[in-house]
Scaffold this active site. Structure first.
Site, PDB file in Angstrom:
ATOM      1  N   LYS A 120      -4.403 -11.561  -7.304  1.00  0.00           N
ATOM      2  CA  LYS A 120      -5.037 -10.827  -6.438  1.00  0.00           C
ATOM      3  C   LYS A 120      -6.473 -11.569  -5.866  1.00  0.00           C
ATOM      4  CE  LYS A 120      -4.123  -6.846  -3.941  1.00  0.00           C
ATOM      5  NZ  LYS A 120      -2.776  -6.258  -3.984  1.00  0.00           N
TER       6      LYS A 120
HETATM    7  N1  GLU Z   1      -0.582  -6.852  -1.077  1.00  0.00           N
HETATM    8  C1  GLU Z   1       0.615  -6.266  -1.134  1.00  0.00           C
HETATM    9  C2  GLU Z   1       0.815  -5.696  -2.504  1.00  0.00           C
HETATM   10  O1  GLU Z   1       0.012  -5.327  -3.097  1.00  0.00           O
HETATM   11  C3  GLU Z   1       1.888  -7.561  -1.156  1.00  0.00           C
HETATM   12  C4  GLU Z   1       1.499  -8.767  -1.944  1.00  0.00           C
HETATM   13  C5  GLU Z   1       2.492 -10.067  -1.689  1.00  0.00           C
HETATM   14  O2  GLU Z   1       3.403  -9.859  -0.956  1.00  0.00           O
HETATM   15  O3  GLU Z   1       2.261 -11.044  -2.388  1.00  0.00           O
HETATM   16  O4  GLU Z   1       2.166  -5.627  -3.129  1.00  0.00           O
END
Ligand code: GLU
Length: 430
Positions: A120
């Protein structure tokens, strides 16, 4: 107060429902790890992020002054494959939150069985207060700082709170300029025209709808008899509300940063979406009466979808929640302290790492399409998403039954077991 008294003076702990998100994640992790009988070394390995990067992002603002922002990327684990996870722009984002969100991505990818690890990113800024030029500079400088981290086979960002398709396009472009080739697969959630996937924008909400229908079936709730409340009206909440309404459910409550909106006879979600297109927020929406955020969560309903942010359902309001099913569209909307209260009340919680995994699943499809250079129809994307979400829902459900635990702990058990088994087979390099 005398100076020596000052030394001993401790600020009283603020009364807050906020839990440390990493600890909140670890509380669930610990329960699952114990049930699996995880050995100590493996436990330590799984709880420790592989990499944590903090960078400074100096930007010349439109008024000519320099401002310095802080940016983060945490790679929690990459044993299942390249690490994957969104990028969050928010004024209060911090390394601890990013660490928790990165770990959730590891478990999420394992639950839906896609070949990715978890990561993240975040930049501590308020995107609403930045001009488009400043936002682009922040994004490009952040990306430039992460050139050694990002890569199609290494670490692949995506949108999250405060970021969108345009931000992903700037990441893709900055990375491509430095690599001297167009690298579409380095980021997902891009605009269609530069290698995005059909259905990606709606994927998280569509996935929430699919698993909600799955849980409703388990307790024999027919869509026509089901009353829904959705907190959050961004990409996830609005699509979930819209799709559940299309299935025949009655949506009686909606909410966004401006408050809650309620109508006993049902809200026309399409009209609310139209309203937000012109007014940006639900405030002033005429199709419902205004209520508070806490009233919204405590409304009489069958399904509650928290699709806003962390720490919304807490030990304080959990006793007052009336829903039969909670489908977690957001990451971490329920605190660890609220879990046992909801369990006691017999509420089925479809945990975030399952409920909102539709987004990263279609991100995986996007990455596959970019790498092959062959793009799928919307129908193919949605059919494959449905297949993967249904399989994940059923496996989590079976694991929970087998261990006699909640769906949340079932999902953690499944995910941790998969990552731990992969570690065993790969072994430790030294
Ligand atoms: N931000 C989204 C999540 O928390 C998508 C993450 C992604 O597609 O890599 O799942």
């Amino acid at each position: 107060m005398e100076p020596n008294e000052l030394l001993n003076y401790k600020e009283p702990a603020p009364i807050t429902d906020k839990e440390n998100p990493f600890e909140s994640m670890m509380e669930r992790f610990d329960v699952a790890a114990e049930m699996l009988g995880l050995e100590k070394g493996v436990y330590e390995y799984l709880k420790t992020p592989v990499k944590q990067i903090i960078v400074s992002i100096p930007i010349q603002m439109d008024n000519g002054e320099i401002e310095v922002f802080e940016g983060y990327r945490v790679i929690h684990n990459d044993i299942l494959g390249p690490s994957k996870g969104g990028l969050r722009f928010a004024p209060d984002v911090n390394i601890n939150e990013v660490k928790a969100l990165a770990a959730w991505m590891t478990w999420k990818c394992a639950v839906v069985n896609i070949p990715f690890g978890g990561a993240k990113g975040g930049v501590r800024c308020d995107p609403a207060k930045l001009t488009p030029v400043e936002l682009e500079k922040v994004t490009r400088r952040y990306t430039a700082n992460m050139l050694d981290i990002f890569g199609e086979d290494k670490d692949i960002p995506a949108p999250d709170m405060g970021t969108n398709e345009q931000v992903m396009a700037w990441i893709m472009d900055t990375y491509s300029m430095h690599m001297k080739r167009t690298a579409t697969g380095v980021v997902t959630g891009k605009p269609l025209i530069i290698g995005g996937s059909l259905g990606r924008r709606e994927a998280t909400g569509r996935g929430v709808m699919m698993v909600t229908l799955g849980a409703m079936e388990k307790i024999k709730l027919k869509p026509k008899e089901t009353v829904i409340v959705v907190q959050g009206f961004g990409n996830v909440g609005s699509v979930t509300a819209q799709l559940l309404q299309q299935q025949g459910c009655k949506v009686v409550g909606l909410g966004d940063v401006t408050g809650g909106y309620f109508s006993k006879k049902g809200i026309d979600v399409e009209k609310a979406i139209e309203w937000v297109k012109t007014h940006k927020v639900l405030s002033g929406f005429t199709g419902a009466e205004k209520i508070t955020q806490s009233e919204l969560l405590e409304l009489e309903c069958d399904v509650l979808v928290p699709a806003a942010k962390e720490d919304q359902i807490t030990a304080r309001n959990a006793p007052k929640i009336k829903a039969k099913i909670i489908a977690e569209g957001a990451n971490g909307p329920t605190t660890a302290k609220a879990d046992p209260i909801l369990k006691e009340k017999g509420i089925i919680v479809i945990p975030d790492i399952l409920a909102n995994a539709g987004g990263v699943t279609v991100s995986y499809f996007e990455w596959v399409q970019d790498r092959v250079g062959y793009f799928w129809s919307l129908d193919r994307v949605n059919r494959r998403l449905e297949r993967m979400m249904t399989a994940a829902f059923n496996s989590v459900y079976e694991t929970a039954e087998l261990y006699k635990v909640s769906l949340r702990i079932g999902a953690y058990i499944m995910a941790i077991d998969k990552v731990a088994k992969t570690l065993k087979v790969r072994g430790i390099y030294a």
